[in-house]
Write a protein that holds these residues in place. Structure first.
Motif, mmCIF file in Angstrom:
data_model
loop_
_atom_site.group_PDB
_atom_site.id
_atom_site.type_symbol
_atom_site.label_atom_id
_atom_site.label_comp_id
_atom_site.label_asym_id
_atom_site.label_seq_id
_atom_site.Cartn_x
_atom_site.Cartn_y
_atom_site.Cartn_z
ATOM 1 N N ASN A 189 0.840 -1.195 0.000
ATOM 2 C CA ASN A 189 0.000 0.000 0.000
ATOM 3 C C ASN A 189 0.877 1.247 0.000
ATOM 4 O O ASN A 189 0.900 1.996 0.976
ATOM 5 C CB ASN A 189 -0.925 -0.045 1.214
ATOM 6 N N PRO A 190 1.623 1.485 -1.090
ATOM 7 C CA PRO A 190 2.545 2.613 -1.122
ATOM 8 C C PRO A 190 1.822 3.954 -1.245
ATOM 9 O O PRO A 190 0.915 4.106 -2.079
ATOM 10 C CB PRO A 190 3.394 2.339 -2.368
ATOM 11 N N GLY A 191 2.208 4.903 -0.420
ATOM 12 C CA GLY A 191 1.621 6.237 -0.496
ATOM 13 C C GLY A 191 0.118 6.198 -0.367
ATOM 14 O O GLY A 191 -0.429 5.655 0.578
ATOM 15 N N LYS A 192 -0.572 6.750 -1.348
ATOM 16 C CA LYS A 192 -2.040 6.781 -1.332
ATOM 17 C C LYS A 192 -2.649 5.642 -2.152
ATOM 18 O O LYS A 192 -3.856 5.590 -2.371
ATOM 19 C CB LYS A 192 -2.530 8.131 -1.848
ATOM 20 N N LEU A 193 -1.823 4.716 -2.608
ATOM 21 C CA LEU A 193 -2.303 3.577 -3.395
ATOM 22 C C LEU A 193 -2.534 2.372 -2.487
ATOM 23 O O LEU A 193 -1.899 2.239 -1.448
ATOM 24 C CB LEU A 193 -1.279 3.214 -4.472
ATOM 25 N N THR A 194 -3.444 1.481 -2.891
ATOM 26 C CA THR A 194 -3.658 0.246 -2.147
ATOM 27 C C THR A 194 -3.557 -0.944 -3.080
ATOM 28 O O THR A 194 -3.772 -0.837 -4.291
ATOM 29 C CB THR A 194 -5.043 0.226 -1.450
ATOM 30 N N ASP A 195 -3.195 -2.078 -2.483
ATOM 31 C CA ASP A 195 -3.150 -3.361 -3.193
ATOM 32 C C ASP A 195 -2.303 -3.320 -4.460
ATOM 33 O O ASP A 195 -2.732 -3.764 -5.525
ATOM 34 C CB ASP A 195 -4.567 -3.837 -3.540
ATOM 35 N N GLN A 196 -1.100 -2.812 -4.358
ATOM 36 C CA GLN A 196 -0.211 -2.713 -5.525
ATOM 37 C C GLN A 196 0.714 -3.932 -5.583
ATOM 38 O O GLN A 196 1.467 -4.199 -4.650
ATOM 39 C CB GLN A 196 0.617 -1.431 -5.458
ATOM 40 N N PHE A 197 0.637 -4.656 -6.709
ATOM 41 C CA PHE A 197 1.432 -5.864 -6.926
ATOM 42 C C PHE A 197 2.817 -5.492 -7.432
ATOM 43 O O PHE A 197 2.962 -4.621 -8.288
ATOM 44 C CB PHE A 197 0.731 -6.748 -7.965
ATOM 45 N N ARG A 198 3.833 -6.130 -6.878
ATOM 46 C CA ARG A 198 5.195 -6.039 -7.396
ATOM 47 C C ARG A 198 5.814 -7.431 -7.368
ATOM 48 O O ARG A 198 5.485 -8.225 -6.492
ATOM 49 C CB ARG A 198 6.056 -5.113 -6.520
ATOM 50 N N ASN A 199 6.714 -7.705 -8.308
ATOM 51 C CA ASN A 199 7.429 -8.975 -8.265
ATOM 52 C C ASN A 199 8.906 -8.743 -8.509
ATOM 53 O O ASN A 199 9.311 -7.682 -8.957
ATOM 54 C CB ASN A 199 6.841 -9.984 -9.256
ATOM 55 N N GLY A 200 9.688 -9.742 -8.162
ATOM 56 C CA GLY A 200 11.129 -9.638 -8.323
ATOM 57 C C GLY A 200 11.794 -10.936 -7.924
ATOM 58 O O GLY A 200 11.222 -12.012 -8.077
ATOM 59 N N TYR A 201 13.001 -10.800 -7.385
ATOM 60 C CA TYR A 201 13.805 -11.953 -7.008
ATOM 61 C C TYR A 201 14.449 -11.707 -5.655
ATOM 62 O O TYR A 201 14.643 -10.570 -5.246
ATOM 63 C CB TYR A 201 14.924 -12.177 -8.038
ATOM 64 N N VAL A 202 14.801 -12.808 -4.989
ATOM 65 C CA VAL A 202 15.651 -12.690 -3.807
ATOM 66 C C VAL A 202 17.025 -12.308 -4.318
ATOM 67 O O VAL A 202 17.597 -12.989 -5.171
ATOM 68 C CB VAL A 202 15.724 -14.018 -3.026
ATOM 69 N N SER A 203 17.549 -11.182 -3.828
ATOM 70 C CA SER A 203 18.864 -10.719 -4.285
ATOM 71 C C SER A 203 19.991 -11.348 -3.493
ATOM 72 O O SER A 203 21.015 -11.725 -4.051
ATOM 73 C CB SER A 203 18.950 -9.196 -4.162
ATOM 74 N N GLY A 204 19.839 -11.420 -2.175
ATOM 75 C CA GLY A 204 20.899 -11.966 -1.326
ATOM 76 C C GLY A 204 20.734 -11.500 0.101
ATOM 77 O O GLY A 204 19.619 -11.318 0.587
ATOM 78 N N LEU A 205 21.868 -11.255 0.755
ATOM 79 C CA LEU A 205 21.882 -10.796 2.141
ATOM 80 C C LEU A 205 22.674 -9.501 2.233
ATOM 81 O O LEU A 205 23.570 -9.253 1.428
ATOM 82 C CB LEU A 205 22.511 -11.850 3.058
ATOM 83 N N ALA A 206 22.349 -8.692 3.244
ATOM 84 C CA ALA A 206 23.092 -7.455 3.492
ATOM 85 C C ALA A 206 23.160 -7.223 4.991
ATOM 86 O O ALA A 206 22.238 -7.587 5.732
ATOM 87 C CB ALA A 206 22.418 -6.265 2.803
ATOM 88 N N ALA A 207 24.262 -6.620 5.438
ATOM 89 C CA ALA A 207 24.424 -6.279 6.852
ATOM 90 C C ALA A 207 23.754 -4.933 7.119
ATOM 91 O O ALA A 207 24.058 -3.943 6.459
ATOM 92 C CB ALA A 207 25.899 -6.216 7.214
#
Length: 195
Positions: free
Chosen positions: A113-131
């Motif tokens: 629910n970014p900003g004033k938007l609701t139910d917004q789909f995004r997809n991607g990949y697991v990138s890795g790990l970070a400290a």
């Protein structure tokens, strides 16, 4: 005609229509939370009356609405890794199963629910790990914004594998930003309480 044969045929005919794909199942488990009437976050239904979100979304004392409907928080269960499960006075018909984080390169998706938007789909990949802040977070190559905090991150099967908690950003002439989640650290006893 034999009634068993007729029923079996009917079941086979309807079975594909009853099958819910992983994206739809995850979407049905995702909720828009409004905290104290003006702060927007996201959450995931993880039990019959349980909603998982990012702890930093909640500033005590708080009131919570799910899609504009006020709910009473009966109890809050924290894991110490910026995750809180809210036990509320509302019953849900379905919820997301929880699984372990997949390996780098695995496909993932989220609704937020970014900003004033609701139910917004995004997809991607697991990138890795970070400290980050003395601990390791899982990074994802997905864009996020204010209001996405607490969003569930789902694997390809629709199982919850993380919760949007922070961003990892680098700038050196160009900017690279990752969505990040801390490991889910609820004890088995805590999860049994909410399931």
């Amino acid at each position: 005609m034999n009634i068993r044969v007729w029923l079996l045929g009917l079941i086979l005919l309807l079975a594909p229509a009853c099958t819910v794909d992983p994206v739809t199942r995850a979407h049905e488990a995702t909720v828009h939370l409004v905290i104290n009437g003006d702060s927007s976050c996201s959450g995931t239904i993880v039990g019959p009356s349980a909603v998982l979100t990012a702890s930093h979304c909640l500033d005590w004392p708080y009131t919570v609405s799910i899609y504009g409907q006020p709910v009473r928080v009966l109890r809050a269960v924290l894991d110490g890794n910026d995750h809180t499960i809210l036990l509320v006075d509302r019953r849900f018909a379905s919820w997301a199963p929880i699984a372990e984080a997949p390996r780098p390169g695995s496909r993932v998706f989220m609704f937020g629910n970014p900003g004033k938007l609701t139910d917004q789909f995004r997809n991607g990949y697991v990138s890795g790990l970070a400290a980050v802040d003395g601990g390791l977070v899982t990074t994802y190559n997905m864009s996020i914004f204010f209001g996405d905090s607490g969003s569930g991150i789902f694997d390809a099967s629709g199982a919850l594998i993380g919760v949007v908690s922070t961003v990892y950003s680098m700038t050196n002439g160009a900017q690279l930003t990752f969505a990040c989640s801390w490991p889910l650290a609820f004890t088995p006893e805590q999860l049994r309480e909410v399931m």
